[in-house]
Design a protein around this motif. Sequence first.
Motif, PDB file in Angstrom:
ATOM      1  N   THR A  34       7.251  -3.835  10.080  1.00 56.02           N
ATOM      2  CA  THR A  34       7.139  -3.863   8.622  1.00 56.02           C
ATOM      3  C   THR A  34       6.438  -5.131   8.146  1.00 56.02           C
ATOM      4  OG1 THR A  34       9.281  -4.945   8.338  1.00 56.02           O
ATOM      5  CG2 THR A  34       9.264  -2.527   8.216  1.00 56.02           C
ATOM      6  N   LEU A  35       5.791  -5.009   6.995  1.00 56.01           N
ATOM      7  CA  LEU A  35       5.158  -6.142   6.324  1.00 56.01           C
ATOM      8  C   LEU A  35       5.566  -6.123   4.863  1.00 56.01           C
ATOM      9  CD1 LEU A  35       1.506  -5.942   7.743  1.00 56.01           C
ATOM     10  CD2 LEU A  35       3.280  -7.580   8.366  1.00 56.01           C
ATOM     11  N   LYS A  36       5.687  -7.311   4.268  1.00 53.04           N
ATOM     12  CA  LYS A  36       6.009  -7.416   2.850  1.00 53.04           C
ATOM     13  C   LYS A  36       4.875  -8.141   2.144  1.00 53.04           C
ATOM     14  CE  LYS A  36      10.953  -7.216   3.512  1.00 53.04           C
ATOM     15  NZ  LYS A  36      12.260  -7.807   3.228  1.00 53.04           N
ATOM     16  N   PHE A  37       4.564  -7.656   0.955  1.00 51.75           N
ATOM     17  CA  PHE A  37       3.530  -8.231   0.108  1.00 51.75           C
ATOM     18  C   PHE A  37       4.078  -8.352  -1.309  1.00 51.75           C
ATOM     19  CE2 PHE A  37       1.279  -5.867   3.394  1.00 51.75           C
ATOM     20  CZ  PHE A  37       0.253  -6.716   3.767  1.00 51.75           C
ATOM     21  N   THR A  38       3.546  -9.318  -2.062  1.00 45.65           N
ATOM     22  CA  THR A  38       3.868  -9.432  -3.477  1.00 45.65           C
ATOM     23  C   THR A  38       2.626  -9.066  -4.277  1.00 45.65           C
ATOM     24  OG1 THR A  38       5.468 -11.186  -3.062  1.00 45.65           O
ATOM     25  CG2 THR A  38       4.650 -10.973  -5.309  1.00 45.65           C
ATOM     26  N   LEU A  39       2.810  -8.172  -5.255  1.00 52.96           N
ATOM     27  CA  LEU A  39       1.736  -7.774  -6.166  1.00 52.96           C
ATOM     28  C   LEU A  39       2.057  -8.364  -7.534  1.00 52.96           C
ATOM     29  CD1 LEU A  39       1.629  -3.937  -5.373  1.00 52.96           C
ATOM     30  CD2 LEU A  39       0.236  -5.708  -4.353  1.00 52.96           C
ATOM     31  N   THR A  40       1.096  -9.066  -8.138  1.00 55.00           N
ATOM     32  CA  THR A  40       1.278  -9.613  -9.480  1.00 55.00           C
ATOM     33  C   THR A  40       0.194  -9.038 -10.372  1.00 55.00           C
ATOM     34  OG1 THR A  40       2.167 -11.640  -8.514  1.00 55.00           O
ATOM     35  CG2 THR A  40       1.511 -11.718 -10.837  1.00 55.00           C
ATOM     36  N   LEU A  41       0.592  -8.223 -11.347  1.00 54.27           N
ATOM     37  CA  LEU A  41      -0.353  -7.564 -12.242  1.00 54.27           C
ATOM     38  C   LEU A  41      -0.621  -8.412 -13.469  1.00 54.27           C
ATOM     39  CD1 LEU A  41       0.960  -5.294 -10.483  1.00 54.27           C
ATOM     40  CD2 LEU A  41       0.645  -3.788 -12.409  1.00 54.27           C
ATOM     41  N   SER A  42      -1.873  -8.377 -13.952  1.00 51.86           N
ATOM     42  CA  SER A  42      -2.192  -9.008 -15.231  1.00 51.86           C
ATOM     43  C   SER A  42      -3.134  -8.084 -15.996  1.00 51.86           C
ATOM     44  CB  SER A  42      -2.799 -10.403 -15.049  1.00 51.86           C
ATOM     45  OG  SER A  42      -4.056 -10.342 -14.438  1.00 51.86           O
ATOM     46  N   ASP A  43      -2.822  -7.905 -17.271  1.00 49.42           N
ATOM     47  CA  ASP A  43      -3.576  -6.998 -18.149  1.00 49.42           C
ATOM     48  C   ASP A  43      -3.694  -5.604 -17.540  1.00 49.42           C
ATOM     49  OD1 ASP A  43      -4.158  -8.998 -20.153  1.00 49.42           O
ATOM     50  OD2 ASP A  43      -5.550  -9.866 -18.703  1.00 49.42           O
ATOM     51  N   ALA A  44      -2.631  -5.174 -16.846  1.00 48.42           N
ATOM     52  CA  ALA A  44      -2.634  -3.878 -16.167  1.00 48.42           C
ATOM     53  C   ALA A  44      -1.333  -3.142 -16.445  1.00 48.42           C
ATOM     54  CB  ALA A  44      -2.809  -4.072 -14.669  1.00 48.42           C
ATOM     55  N   ASP A  45      -1.424  -1.803 -16.514  1.00 49.29           N
ATOM     56  CA  ASP A  45      -0.202  -1.014 -16.665  1.00 49.29           C
ATOM     57  C   ASP A  45       0.224  -0.377 -15.348  1.00 49.29           C
ATOM     58  OD1 ASP A  45      -2.091   1.025 -16.473  1.00 49.29           O
ATOM     59  OD2 ASP A  45      -1.814   1.734 -18.526  1.00 49.29           O
ATOM     60  N   LYS A  46      -0.647  -0.459 -14.330  1.00 52.40           N
ATOM     61  CA  LYS A  46      -0.261  -0.005 -12.993  1.00 52.40           C
ATOM     62  C   LYS A  46      -1.204  -0.592 -11.952  1.00 52.40           C
ATOM     63  CE  LYS A  46      -2.738   4.312 -12.263  1.00 52.40           C
ATOM     64  NZ  LYS A  46      -2.649   5.701 -11.861  1.00 52.40           N
ATOM     65  N   CYS A  47      -0.750  -0.497 -10.707  1.00 45.80           N
ATOM     66  CA  CYS A  47      -1.547  -0.943  -9.577  1.00 45.80           C
ATOM     67  C   CYS A  47      -1.374   0.096  -8.477  1.00 45.80           C
ATOM     68  CB  CYS A  47      -1.066  -2.309  -9.091  1.00 45.80           C
ATOM     69  SG  CYS A  47      -1.938  -2.896  -7.622  1.00 45.80           S
ATOM     70  N   THR A  48      -2.478   0.465  -7.837  1.00 45.55           N
ATOM     71  CA  THR A  48      -2.451   1.425  -6.743  1.00 45.55           C
ATOM     72  C   THR A  48      -2.925   0.704  -5.489  1.00 45.55           C
ATOM     73  OG1 THR A  48      -2.964   3.162  -8.327  1.00 45.55           O
ATOM     74  CG2 THR A  48      -3.228   3.706  -5.997  1.00 45.55           C
ATOM     75  N   TYR A  49      -2.242   0.938  -4.349  1.00 45.14           N
ATOM     76  CA  TYR A  49      -2.566   0.219  -3.126  1.00 45.14           C
ATOM     77  C   TYR A  49      -2.531   1.135  -1.916  1.00 45.14           C
ATOM     78  CZ  TYR A  49       2.458   0.221  -2.243  1.00 45.14           C
ATOM     79  OH  TYR A  49       3.757   0.614  -2.029  1.00 45.14           O
ATOM     80  N   VAL A  50      -3.247   0.716  -0.867  1.00 47.04           N
ATOM     81  CA  VAL A  50      -3.191   1.366   0.446  1.00 47.04           C
ATOM     82  C   VAL A  50      -3.125   0.274   1.502  1.00 47.04           C
ATOM     83  CG1 VAL A  50      -4.448   3.454  -0.238  1.00 47.04           C
ATOM     84  CG2 VAL A  50      -5.711   1.513   0.687  1.00 47.04           C
ATOM     85  N   CYS A  51      -2.527   0.609   2.644  1.00 47.62           N
ATOM     86  CA  CYS A  51      -2.447  -0.313   3.770  1.00 47.62           C
ATOM     87  C   CYS A  51      -3.164   0.333   4.944  1.00 47.62           C
ATOM     88  CB  CYS A  51      -0.995  -0.610   4.114  1.00 47.62           C
ATOM     89  SG  CYS A  51      -0.819  -1.843   5.428  1.00 47.62           S
ATOM     90  N   THR A  52      -4.152  -0.371   5.493  1.00 48.40           N
ATOM     91  CA  THR A  52      -4.932   0.127   6.627  1.00 48.40           C
ATOM     92  C   THR A  52      -5.004  -0.956   7.692  1.00 48.40           C
ATOM     93  OG1 THR A  52      -6.980  -0.656   5.611  1.00 48.40           O
ATOM     94  CG2 THR A  52      -6.360   1.644   5.187  1.00 48.40           C
ATOM     95  N   LYS A  53      -5.356  -0.572   8.898  1.00 53.92           N
ATOM     96  CA  LYS A  53      -5.597  -1.579   9.929  1.00 53.92           C
ATOM     97  C   LYS A  53      -6.814  -2.400   9.514  1.00 53.92           C
ATOM     98  CE  LYS A  53      -3.476   0.739  13.831  1.00 53.92           C
ATOM     99  NZ  LYS A  53      -3.645   1.295  15.180  1.00 53.92           N
ATOM    100  N   SER A  54      -6.801  -3.681   9.848  1.00 50.34           N
ATOM    101  CA  SER A  54      -7.883  -4.564   9.411  1.00 50.34           C
ATOM    102  C   SER A  54      -9.217  -4.200  10.048  1.00 50.34           C
ATOM    103  CB  SER A  54      -7.550  -6.023   9.715  1.00 50.34           C
ATOM    104  OG  SER A  54      -7.467  -6.224  11.110  1.00 50.34           O
ATOM    105  N   SER A  55      -9.179  -3.446  11.148  1.00 47.43           N
ATOM    106  CA  SER A  55     -10.423  -3.035  11.807  1.00 47.43           C
ATOM    107  C   SER A  55     -11.142  -1.924  11.043  1.00 47.43           C
ATOM    108  CB  SER A  55     -10.123  -2.573  13.233  1.00 47.43           C
ATOM    109  OG  SER A  55      -9.192  -1.504  13.215  1.00 47.43           O
ATOM    110  N   GLU A  56     -10.455  -1.278  10.106  1.00 46.73           N
ATOM    111  CA  GLU A  56     -11.061  -0.212   9.307  1.00 46.73           C
ATOM    112  C   GLU A  56     -11.799  -0.817   8.117  1.00 46.73           C
ATOM    113  OE1 GLU A  56      -8.099   2.723   8.266  1.00 46.73           O
ATOM    114  OE2 GLU A  56      -7.239   2.682  10.274  1.00 46.73           O
ATOM    115  N   ALA A  57     -12.742  -0.057   7.569  1.00 41.34           N
ATOM    116  CA  ALA A  57     -13.518  -0.513   6.410  1.00 41.34           C
ATOM    117  C   ALA A  57     -12.608  -0.641   5.191  1.00 41.34           C
ATOM    118  CB  ALA A  57     -14.634   0.478   6.119  1.00 41.34           C
TER     119      ALA A  57
END
Length: 144
Positions: A34-57
Amino acid sequence: MLRSSGLVRRQRRGGGNPPAPAVTLAVGDAASNTLKFTLTLSDADKCTYVCTKSSEAVPSAEKILADGKSVTASGLITIGDLEPSTTYRLSAVASNGKVNGKVETIEHTTSAPDVHPAVVLTPGTPTSTTLSFTAPLTDPETAA
């Protein structure tokens, strides 16, 4: 004589467009799967994210918005079911209505796999047996 219709158009202070939605990413704790990340939004009502291996584009904003997971507030996210000792990339896009910000990315690496202690069973007398093992402390999260 000059007459006014009484209509006044209001302008934003500072003029121009409203600020673009944005997200700031920070790495948190890492475990073997597992990995943990912190997302901090500004001037946004939502944030969408994906997690991929770093070797991928790095995915496009359109791909992230179509395939990703969304959150509506700043906070800590945990991504699980990952491979040990692997570097992953979190890519995120902040949105405000129909306005999307730019793609932000950050990389984080899972820890080495959990180490299991070697167990040695030494034959003893018919009435006793000795069991000894050594458990090296390599991951403080699993020590508790």
